[in-house]
Design a protein around this motif. Structure first.
Motif, PDB file in Angstrom:
ATOM      1  N   PRO A 152       0.587  -1.330  -0.351  1.00  0.00           N
ATOM      2  CA  PRO A 152      -0.004   0.214   0.005  1.00  0.00           C
ATOM      3  C   PRO A 152       1.149   1.387  -0.081  1.00  0.00           C
ATOM      4  O   PRO A 152       0.183   1.911  -0.524  1.00  0.00           O
ATOM      5  CB  PRO A 152      -1.164  -0.077   1.463  1.00  0.00           C
ATOM      6  N   ALA A 153       2.164   1.211  -0.006  1.00  0.00           N
ATOM      7  CA  ALA A 153       3.067   2.915   0.449  1.00  0.00           C
ATOM      8  C   ALA A 153       3.172   2.951  -0.507  1.00  0.00           C
ATOM      9  O   ALA A 153       3.823   3.830  -1.035  1.00  0.00           O
ATOM     10  CB  ALA A 153       4.516   1.843   1.468  1.00  0.00           C
ATOM     11  N   ASN A 154       3.225   2.118  -1.835  1.00  0.00           N
ATOM     12  CA  ASN A 154       3.141   2.179  -3.294  1.00  0.00           C
ATOM     13  C   ASN A 154       2.069   2.191  -4.410  1.00  0.00           C
ATOM     14  O   ASN A 154       2.555   2.843  -5.372  1.00  0.00           O
ATOM     15  CB  ASN A 154       4.136   0.513  -4.006  1.00  0.00           C
ATOM     16  N   PHE A 155       1.517   3.371  -3.364  1.00  0.00           N
ATOM     17  CA  PHE A 155       0.000   3.202  -4.148  1.00  0.00           C
ATOM     18  C   PHE A 155       0.021   4.940  -3.566  1.00  0.00           C
ATOM     19  O   PHE A 155      -0.229   5.485  -2.486  1.00  0.00           O
ATOM     20  CB  PHE A 155      -1.474   3.059  -3.434  1.00  0.00           C
ATOM     21  N   ARG A 156       0.050   6.021  -4.494  1.00  0.00           N
ATOM     22  CA  ARG A 156      -0.777   7.236  -4.518  1.00  0.00           C
ATOM     23  C   ARG A 156      -1.564   7.804  -4.910  1.00  0.00           C
ATOM     24  O   ARG A 156      -2.907   8.669  -4.033  1.00  0.00           O
ATOM     25  CB  ARG A 156       0.758   8.448  -5.086  1.00  0.00           C
ATOM     26  N   GLU A 157      -1.621   7.928  -6.054  1.00  0.00           N
ATOM     27  CA  GLU A 157      -3.540   8.406  -6.640  1.00  0.00           C
ATOM     28  C   GLU A 157      -3.327   7.608  -8.007  1.00  0.00           C
ATOM     29  O   GLU A 157      -3.391   6.691  -8.529  1.00  0.00           O
ATOM     30  CB  GLU A 157      -2.718   9.034  -7.808  1.00  0.00           C
ATOM     31  N   PHE A 158      -5.193   7.557  -7.662  1.00  0.00           N
ATOM     32  CA  PHE A 158      -5.971   6.208  -9.114  1.00  0.00           C
ATOM     33  C   PHE A 158      -6.909   6.857  -9.219  1.00  0.00           C
ATOM     34  O   PHE A 158      -7.671   7.152  -8.458  1.00  0.00           O
ATOM     35  CB  PHE A 158      -6.285   4.836  -8.125  1.00  0.00           C
ATOM     36  N   GLN A 159      -7.483   7.429  -9.977  1.00  0.00           N
ATOM     37  CA  GLN A 159      -8.798   7.731 -10.755  1.00  0.00           C
ATOM     38  C   GLN A 159      -9.197   6.575 -12.337  1.00  0.00           C
ATOM     39  O   GLN A 159      -8.655   6.093 -13.165  1.00  0.00           O
ATOM     40  CB  GLN A 159      -8.632   9.150 -11.408  1.00  0.00           C
ATOM     41  N   ALA A 160     -10.754   6.702 -12.523  1.00  0.00           N
ATOM     42  CA  ALA A 160     -10.784   6.733 -13.578  1.00  0.00           C
ATOM     43  C   ALA A 160     -12.382   6.790 -13.595  1.00  0.00           C
ATOM     44  O   ALA A 160     -13.228   7.495 -13.076  1.00  0.00           O
ATOM     45  CB  ALA A 160     -11.054   4.687 -13.707  1.00  0.00           C
ATOM     46  N   ARG A 161     -13.067   6.531 -15.033  1.00  0.00           N
ATOM     47  CA  ARG A 161     -14.115   6.988 -15.219  1.00  0.00           C
ATOM     48  C   ARG A 161     -15.128   6.332 -15.192  1.00  0.00           C
ATOM     49  O   ARG A 161     -14.660   5.271 -15.697  1.00  0.00           O
ATOM     50  CB  ARG A 161     -14.221   8.166 -16.452  1.00  0.00           C
ATOM     51  N   PHE A 162     -16.530   6.328 -15.052  1.00  0.00           N
ATOM     52  CA  PHE A 162     -17.653   5.230 -15.213  1.00  0.00           C
ATOM     53  C   PHE A 162     -17.923   5.366 -16.991  1.00  0.00           C
ATOM     54  O   PHE A 162     -19.200   6.120 -16.863  1.00  0.00           O
ATOM     55  CB  PHE A 162     -18.317   5.373 -13.905  1.00  0.00           C
ATOM     56  N   ALA A 163     -17.412   4.420 -17.303  1.00  0.00           N
ATOM     57  CA  ALA A 163     -17.717   3.851 -18.734  1.00  0.00           C
ATOM     58  C   ALA A 163     -19.463   3.466 -19.175  1.00  0.00           C
ATOM     59  O   ALA A 163     -20.643   4.005 -19.958  1.00  0.00           O
ATOM     60  CB  ALA A 163     -16.952   4.134 -20.150  1.00  0.00           C
ATOM     61  N   SER A 164     -19.763   2.110 -18.497  1.00  0.00           N
ATOM     62  CA  SER A 164     -21.362   1.534 -18.953  1.00  0.00           C
ATOM     63  C   SER A 164     -21.263   0.324 -17.530  1.00  0.00           C
ATOM     64  O   SER A 164     -19.926   0.089 -16.944  1.00  0.00           O
ATOM     65  CB  SER A 164     -21.361   1.000 -20.060  1.00  0.00           C
TER      66      SER A 164
END
Length: 307
Positions: free
Chosen positions: A241-253
């Motif tokens: 978990p220390a290697n995780f900074r940012e995450f994003q996604a768009r809900f497409a369907s």
């Protein structure tokens, strides 16, 4: 930041969680026994999966099931129509993790602090963009920040601003993915995930989905989002978990119970503060994109070893 509602702060709300909540969340998003540090509370490196903060606005301090529609009404936003929470779907979500949550909030006080970034009139729908932070009340430290957009279906046309275009993060053209992950959901995937505190009837019984034009039950967009975050961290960050900074996604369907989810992932070569940029796209078994605009910042494990 401008337009109706922008900058409006909602009342702060207390949030809490126990080790049991952390274990349930990891189980519900597909963490496997190869990663016991997320699944076993006596593991020497026991940790909260880093996207857990996205569930806290739904859960707050409750251990019991809650009324999703009553809770979703929330507080009114000045200068904006009152939207119907029974016809809302997720647009896009991005988490930035500044500091890992402790495995339990017991003995501490944490708050959810939320503000409006903007409210936009898209004609056939309205979009409400918010930023939600998890804050340690005693120290004032911000542990994570989540930027979200909610689409209120069929609730546009009130004369509000159209809003800015969102940046796009397409996968690299003409390149094979650096990693591929496949998840097979079941007809009960959403029934387990909802126990984290996201009790929207849309994910449990067919009637709401039929009324909204989905044809029946669909799986939480945030299930697919969190399960994909797990795939990305496992593929590029050694499940640390220390290697995780940012995450994003768009809900497409929408994703239906039993769908396969195939995530294709690429390292772009961009490095931000020591974290590698990863782009990804998640499709169902028919090849239809369900999560687009996927971007994460993940650090390669030191020494190349897993926890």
């Amino acid at each position: 930041m401008s337009g109706p509602g922008a900058g409006h702060e909602f009342p702060a709300k207390e949030v809490s969680w126990l080790k049991r909540d952390v274990l349930l969340f990891a189980n519900s998003i597909g963490v496997t026994s190869k990663e016991l540090h997320f699944l076993y509370e006596l593991h020497p490196d026991f940790a909260v999966f880093p996207t857990y903060p996205v569930i806290l606005p739904f859960k707050l301090t409750d251990a019991e099931v809650t009324d999703f529609y009553a809770r979703s009404k929330g507080s009114p936003i000045p200068g904006v129509p009152a939207f119907d929470p029974r016809r809302v779907v997720d647009g896009q979500r991005k988490i930035t993790v500044f500091k890992p949550l402790p495995p339990t909030s017991a003995g501490r006080k944490f708050e959810l602090r939320s503000k409006v970034v903007g409210v936009y009139d898209k004609g056939k729908a309205s979009v409400v963009e918010t930023e939600q932070s998890i804050v340690d009340v005693a120290s004032g430290e911000v542990y994570s920040s989540v930027e979200s957009s909610a689409f209120y279906v069929g609730q546009g046309g009130w004369g509000g601003p159209k809003g800015p275009a969102t940046p796009n993060y397409p996968p690299p053209a003409g390149r094979k993915p650096d990693a591929v992950n496949e998840i097979v959901t079941t007809t009960e995937t959403a029934q387990l995930y909802r126990l984290n505190g996201d009790y929207n009837p849309l994910h449990a019984t067919p009637e709401p989905g039929q009324k909204m034009g989905f044809g029946g039950v669909i799986i939480h967009g945030l299930y697919s989002w969190n399960a994909t975050a797990h795939a990305v961290l496992e593929a590029f960050g050694g499940s640390n978990p220390a290697n995780f900074r940012e995450f994003q996604a768009r809900f497409a369907s929408p994703v239906r119970p039993g769908d396969r989810l195939i995530t294709e992932m690429w390292k772009t070569g961009e490095v931000v503060d020591g974290f590698d940029e990863v782009r990804f796209v998640t499709k169902n078994g028919e090849g239809k994109v369900v999560l687009s605009n996927g971007r994460a910042l993940i650090k390669a494990p030191s020494g190349g070893a897993k926890l």
